[in-house]
Design a protein around this motif. Structure first.
Motif, PDB file in Angstrom:
ATOM      1  N   VAL A   1       0.683  -1.217  -0.291  1.00 55.86           N
ATOM      2  CA  VAL A   1      -0.085  -0.106  -0.232  1.00 55.86           C
ATOM      3  C   VAL A   1       0.749   1.295   0.027  1.00 55.86           C
ATOM      4  O   VAL A   1       1.461   1.425   0.936  1.00 55.86           O
ATOM      5  CB  VAL A   1      -1.133  -0.127   1.706  1.00 55.86           C
ATOM      6  CG1 VAL A   1      -1.818   1.380   0.674  1.00 55.86           C
ATOM      7  CG2 VAL A   1      -2.112  -0.905   0.961  1.00 55.86           C
TER       8      VAL A   1
ATOM      9  N   HIS B   1       2.267   0.188   9.406  1.00 56.69           N
ATOM     10  CA  HIS B   1       1.370  -1.057   7.916  1.00 56.69           C
ATOM     11  C   HIS B   1       1.124  -1.658   9.347  1.00 56.69           C
ATOM     12  O   HIS B   1       1.108  -2.796  10.405  1.00 56.69           O
ATOM     13  CB  HIS B   1       3.011  -1.647   7.446  1.00 56.69           C
ATOM     14  CG  HIS B   1       3.215  -1.150   7.099  1.00 56.69           C
ATOM     15  ND1 HIS B   1       3.215  -0.572   5.546  1.00 56.69           N
ATOM     16  CD2 HIS B   1       4.988  -0.135   6.795  1.00 56.69           C
ATOM     17  CE1 HIS B   1       3.938   0.177   4.334  1.00 56.69           C
ATOM     18  NE2 HIS B   1       5.202   0.646   5.547  1.00 56.69           N
TER      19      HIS B   1
ATOM     20  N   ARG C   1      -6.197  -4.180   4.840  1.00 54.23           N
ATOM     21  CA  ARG C   1      -4.273  -3.972   5.340  1.00 54.23           C
ATOM     22  C   ARG C   1      -4.072  -2.549   4.821  1.00 54.23           C
ATOM     23  O   ARG C   1      -5.281  -1.735   4.217  1.00 54.23           O
ATOM     24  CB  ARG C   1      -3.618  -5.088   4.300  1.00 54.23           C
ATOM     25  CG  ARG C   1      -3.117  -5.287   2.750  1.00 54.23           C
ATOM     26  CD  ARG C   1      -2.887  -5.435   2.276  1.00 54.23           C
ATOM     27  NE  ARG C   1      -2.032  -4.791   0.507  1.00 54.23           N
ATOM     28  CZ  ARG C   1      -2.878  -5.407  -0.227  1.00 54.23           C
ATOM     29  NH1 ARG C   1      -4.610  -6.378  -0.126  1.00 54.23           N
ATOM     30  NH2 ARG C   1      -2.867  -5.577  -1.673  1.00 54.23           N
ATOM     31  N   GLY C   2      -3.747  -1.856   5.270  1.00 53.48           N
ATOM     32  CA  GLY C   2      -3.174  -0.298   4.698  1.00 53.48           C
ATOM     33  C   GLY C   2      -1.802   0.184   5.833  1.00 53.48           C
ATOM     34  O   GLY C   2      -0.972  -0.970   6.090  1.00 53.48           O
ATOM     35  N   THR C   3      -2.096   1.418   5.882  1.00 50.34           N
ATOM     36  CA  THR C   3      -1.008   1.673   6.283  1.00 50.34           C
ATOM     37  C   THR C   3      -1.348   3.393   6.829  1.00 50.34           C
ATOM     38  O   THR C   3      -1.701   4.151   5.944  1.00 50.34           O
ATOM     39  CB  THR C   3       0.307   2.182   5.145  1.00 50.34           C
ATOM     40  OG1 THR C   3       0.787   1.646   4.435  1.00 50.34           O
ATOM     41  CG2 THR C   3       1.204   3.705   5.085  1.00 50.34           C
TER      42      THR C   3
ATOM     43  N   TRP D   1      -5.046   7.405   7.125  1.00 53.35           N
ATOM     44  CA  TRP D   1      -5.090   6.254   7.044  1.00 53.35           C
ATOM     45  C   TRP D   1      -5.134   6.205   5.404  1.00 53.35           C
ATOM     46  O   TRP D   1      -6.613   6.673   4.982  1.00 53.35           O
ATOM     47  CB  TRP D   1      -6.338   6.002   7.589  1.00 53.35           C
ATOM     48  CG  TRP D   1      -6.317   5.727   9.027  1.00 53.35           C
ATOM     49  CD1 TRP D   1      -5.900   6.953   9.835  1.00 53.35           C
ATOM     50  CD2 TRP D   1      -6.077   4.970  10.070  1.00 53.35           C
ATOM     51  NE1 TRP D   1      -5.882   6.945  11.097  1.00 53.35           N
ATOM     52  CE2 TRP D   1      -5.965   5.306  11.671  1.00 53.35           C
ATOM     53  CE3 TRP D   1      -6.205   3.944   9.849  1.00 53.35           C
ATOM     54  CZ2 TRP D   1      -5.756   4.961  12.682  1.00 53.35           C
ATOM     55  CZ3 TRP D   1      -5.914   2.722  11.077  1.00 53.35           C
ATOM     56  CH2 TRP D   1      -6.049   3.820  12.335  1.00 53.35           C
ATOM     57  N   THR D   2      -4.245   4.806   4.742  1.00 48.46           N
ATOM     58  CA  THR D   2      -4.586   4.265   3.688  1.00 48.46           C
ATOM     59  C   THR D   2      -5.007   2.833   3.810  1.00 48.46           C
ATOM     60  O   THR D   2      -4.208   2.022   4.640  1.00 48.46           O
ATOM     61  CB  THR D   2      -3.771   4.177   2.830  1.00 48.46           C
ATOM     62  OG1 THR D   2      -3.362   5.602   2.678  1.00 48.46           O
ATOM     63  CG2 THR D   2      -3.813   3.841   1.472  1.00 48.46           C
ATOM     64  N   MET D   3      -6.461   2.284   3.691  1.00 47.41           N
ATOM     65  CA  MET D   3      -6.461   1.090   4.169  1.00 47.41           C
ATOM     66  C   MET D   3      -7.614   0.582   2.553  1.00 47.41           C
ATOM     67  O   MET D   3      -8.059   1.113   1.889  1.00 47.41           O
ATOM     68  CB  MET D   3      -7.737   1.083   4.890  1.00 47.41           C
ATOM     69  CG  MET D   3      -8.193  -0.413   5.297  1.00 47.41           C
ATOM     70  SD  MET D   3      -8.766  -0.512   7.188  1.00 47.41           S
ATOM     71  CE  MET D   3     -10.779   1.027   6.770  1.00 47.41           C
ATOM     72  N   VAL D   4      -7.101  -0.873   2.107  1.00 46.33           N
ATOM     73  CA  VAL D   4      -6.945  -1.503   1.100  1.00 46.33           C
ATOM     74  C   VAL D   4      -7.883  -2.797   1.730  1.00 46.33           C
ATOM     75  O   VAL D   4      -7.817  -3.572   2.977  1.00 46.33           O
ATOM     76  CB  VAL D   4      -5.830  -2.204   0.682  1.00 46.33           C
ATOM     77  CG1 VAL D   4      -7.271  -3.059  -0.259  1.00 46.33           C
ATOM     78  CG2 VAL D   4      -5.428  -0.744  -0.380  1.00 46.33           C
TER      79      VAL D   4
ATOM     80  N   ASP E   1      -8.470  -7.460  -4.174  1.00 50.61           N
ATOM     81  CA  ASP E   1      -8.167  -6.168  -3.825  1.00 50.61           C
ATOM     82  C   ASP E   1      -9.516  -5.866  -4.449  1.00 50.61           C
ATOM     83  O   ASP E   1      -9.659  -5.268  -5.528  1.00 50.61           O
ATOM     84  CB  ASP E   1      -7.461  -5.362  -3.853  1.00 50.61           C
ATOM     85  CG  ASP E   1      -6.474  -6.229  -3.083  1.00 50.61           C
ATOM     86  OD1 ASP E   1      -6.347  -6.339  -1.989  1.00 50.61           O
ATOM     87  OD2 ASP E   1      -4.671  -5.132  -3.367  1.00 50.61           O
TER      88      ASP E   1
ATOM     89  N   LYS F   1     -10.503   0.753  -1.712  1.00 50.84           N
ATOM     90  CA  LYS F   1      -9.572   1.445  -0.693  1.00 50.84           C
ATOM     91  C   LYS F   1     -10.101   2.337  -0.454  1.00 50.84           C
ATOM     92  O   LYS F   1     -10.925   3.182  -1.093  1.00 50.84           O
ATOM     93  CB  LYS F   1      -8.806   1.763  -1.815  1.00 50.84           C
ATOM     94  CG  LYS F   1      -7.186   2.679  -1.482  1.00 50.84           C
ATOM     95  CD  LYS F   1      -6.404   2.587  -2.927  1.00 50.84           C
ATOM     96  CE  LYS F   1      -5.348   3.574  -2.001  1.00 50.84           C
ATOM     97  NZ  LYS F   1      -4.166   3.837  -3.125  1.00 50.84           N
TER      98      LYS F   1
ATOM     99  N   GLU G   1      -9.103   6.375   1.747  1.00 49.38           N
ATOM    100  CA  GLU G   1      -8.071   7.369   1.996  1.00 49.38           C
ATOM    101  C   GLU G   1      -8.516   8.451   2.869  1.00 49.38           C
ATOM    102  O   GLU G   1      -9.803   8.564   3.319  1.00 49.38           O
ATOM    103  CB  GLU G   1      -8.021   7.735   0.983  1.00 49.38           C
ATOM    104  CG  GLU G   1      -6.693   7.038  -0.104  1.00 49.38           C
ATOM    105  CD  GLU G   1      -5.194   7.332   0.677  1.00 49.38           C
ATOM    106  OE1 GLU G   1      -5.120   7.969   1.291  1.00 49.38           O
ATOM    107  OE2 GLU G   1      -4.805   5.870  -0.579  1.00 49.38           O
TER     108      GLU G   1
END
Length: 563
Positions: free
Chosen positions: A461, A475, A497-499, A512-515, A522, A525, A527
């Motif tokens: 990500v 992560h 999962r994300g960052t 927050w970035t999440m998939v 996938d 997403k 953001e």
């Protein structure tokens, strides 16, 4: 006759500093008051009598006793020791800052003590009694120079107009938009942090650093003075007028009708953001939309349009509420957060018991956006050298949900030409629209450790815009499922999962970035930005889009908060 020549009457000493009202725009004045701007007439003491005794100016500073050079004309207060004078002026300034400004106009010597002394102790003590200490701010790392007198003057000015100005005077607000936004933003930035997971204070550190940490810790354990003041202003009719009437400029573009049409019923207004700080301030509290108020319905419709317009999320802003430089787009974030919190209130009002979990982040006013701040950014001393520091409080259980338009309505909004070609020319009225709200979700997240190699099999990500480097990215991975499901249930849950990392703003914001992954693919997403920074109880708001960015794929708002 006195041995001293009669001194000329001093110029008015205003509570509002000159730089606050200096503007190339002509300031309206009331009839009969040619010397003062209209909004300063409420702050300044208008003395028409000339019976006040005049005294020669002091030759000594406040640190020396005021010498009774002319007892028959000098106030008894000025013949007391300087410590008593200081205490009286400080107490008076805390109780009534405007009264202190009026007192300064009664005597030139007293005015000199209040306004012209090089010693800043008087205004510093008044400031610290009325407002939070900006040197212990939770949003700005480290101390900074503070002009104590100017800060008190400006904040008292904005507080008074928010309490006392009637609707008839709202026409004077546009010329004050810039200073009001700056002053309110300063009130927010000066709020001290809440207590974060602490480090071991027994570890080795210098005396200065220990003192600094201790000071910040004690500041975080007390109530904020700024929060009730700022919250009252943000809920006032003055701020509502500024937000609804001056946060954007609306224009209606001229569009050429399609062949066979006399006019285009799909023509919509375009709105240009005027002051992003207004949007940022509006994000701090849940919106209070009145369904019976036409102005409120129209504005909520405008926010819906902004949220669901796919062209607002492109590769340039990483398909999120950001600008191309990596900073937060407060206009988009305000729309996303307002729509989700308003939807949550609507669902709770319908009696959905599971949504009562949203009452906590919707409650407590500005306390919910009071984070851990940026004062102490040391790794915990008991954390292994090769372990990951969860500086954002990612691990744990989160609740959240999302909203969406009916796909046909989303197409109507984003592809009007397709709808027009099919002769479905009815306009989508987002002011009276009620979008669908998804299930309330439970999400359990854990930090990805270096020893866990199974996550390396999935695509990373990443971010396509600049990010902050004050703290390292975190992560994470986990699972998500509806609260109504037997959780965790492999059939009902999805893998996420994300960052978590910092934006390029200063002070930085938590991004927050999440998939979200379904059936081995996938799918979506998210953001988003956490309102209030790391550790805030309000959670993060963002936008969900298609993970693969397929053509004509929908989007909508999302909101997650930690339980």
């Amino acid at each position: 006759m006195s041995d001293y020549a009669q001194s000329p009457r001093p110029e008015p000493l205003h509570l509002v500093p000159p730089e606050l009202v200096s503007s190339p725009i002509a300031i309206p004045r009331r009839a009969g008051s040619p010397d003062l701007p209209v909004f300063m007439k409420d702050i300044c003491f208008s003395a028409t009598s000339s019976n006040y005794p005049q005294t020669p100016p002091l030759t000594s500073s406040l640190t020396m006793s005021a010498s009774p050079a002319s007892p028959q004309f000098q106030s008894p207060l000025l013949r007391t020791p300087c410590e008593i004078i200081h205490k009286v002026l400080c107490s008076s300034g805390v109780r009534d800052p405007v009264g202190l400004a009026r007192a300064a106009r009664t005597c030139k010597e007293l005015g000199s003590l209040i306004y012209e002394s090089t010693d800043t102790a008087l205004w510093r003590e008044i400031h610290l009694e009325l407002y939070d200490d900006p040197r212990l701010s939770g949003t700005v790392s480290g101390g900074r120079d503070v002009v104590w007198k100017r800060s008190v003057q400006q904040r008292e000015f904005v507080g008074r107009i928010s309490r006392e100005w009637s609707e008839e005077r709202f026409g004077e607000l546009p010329i004050l938009l810039e200073p009001i936004c700056s002053i309110l933003q300063g009130l927010y930035l000066d709020i001290p942090p809440t207590a974060a997971p602490s480090n071991d204070t027994d570890s080795e550190m210098t005396d200065d650093s220990a003192s600094s940490i201790s000071s910040s810790a004690s500041a975080s354990s007390v109530d904020s003075l700024n929060i009730p003041l700022l919250e009252a202003i943000l809920r006032s009719p003055i701020f509502a007028h500024l937000y609804y009437n001056h946060s954007y400029r609306a224009t209606r573009p001229t569009l050429r009708p399609l062949s066979g049409q006399t006019a285009s019923p799909l023509r919509r207004q375009t709105r240009e953001d005027i002051h992003p700080v207004l949007s940022m301030l509006h994000c701090l509290l849940p919106p209070d939309f009145d369904g019976e108020d036409e102005h409120h319905r129209t504005h909520r419709g405008y926010l819906r349009e902004m949220v669901y317009t796919a062209s607002n999320y492109t590769e340039k802003n990483d398909w999120g509420p950001f600008n191309s430089d990596g900073e937060v787009d407060w206009r988009l974030l305000d729309a996303l957060s307002s729509i989700m919190m308003a939807n949550a209130r609507d669902v709770i009002a319908l009696g959905e018991d599971s949504w009562r979990l949203a009452l906590q982040p919707l409650s407590f006013g500005l306390e919910a956006v009071r984070g851990w701040g940026w004062i102490d950014l040391r790794r915990p001393v008991d954390l292994e050298a090769d372990d990951v520091w969860d500086w954002a409080g990612v691990e744990g259980t989160w609740c959240g949900s999302y909203a969406f338009l009916d796909y046909a309505d989303w197409i109507t909004l984003n592809e009007p030409r397709i709808v027009a070609l099919r002769r479905q020319v009815g306009q989508l009225d987002l002011a009276r629209y009620a979008e669908a709200v998804g299930d309330l979700l439970h999400m359990h997240l854990t930090i990805d450790r270096p020893c866990d190699k199974s996550k390396d099999l999935l695509p990373p990500v990443t971010s396509g815009i600049p990010t902050g480097d004050l703290l390292p990215p975190i992560h994470f991975s986990g699972s998500s499922a509806p609260t109504s499901a037997a959780w965790p249930s492999p059939a009902a849950s999805s893998f996420v999962r994300g960052t978590v990392q910092l934006t390029a703003d200063w002070p930085p914001q938590v991004r927050w970035t999440m998939v979200i992954r379904y059936g081995g693919e996938d799918r979506w997403k998210v953001e988003g930005v956490q309102m209030g920074g790391r550790g805030s109880k309000r959670g993060f708001f963002g936008v969900w889009t298609d993970a693969t960015k397929e053509l004509h794929s929908p989007n909508g708002p999302a909101w997650y908060w930690k339980t």
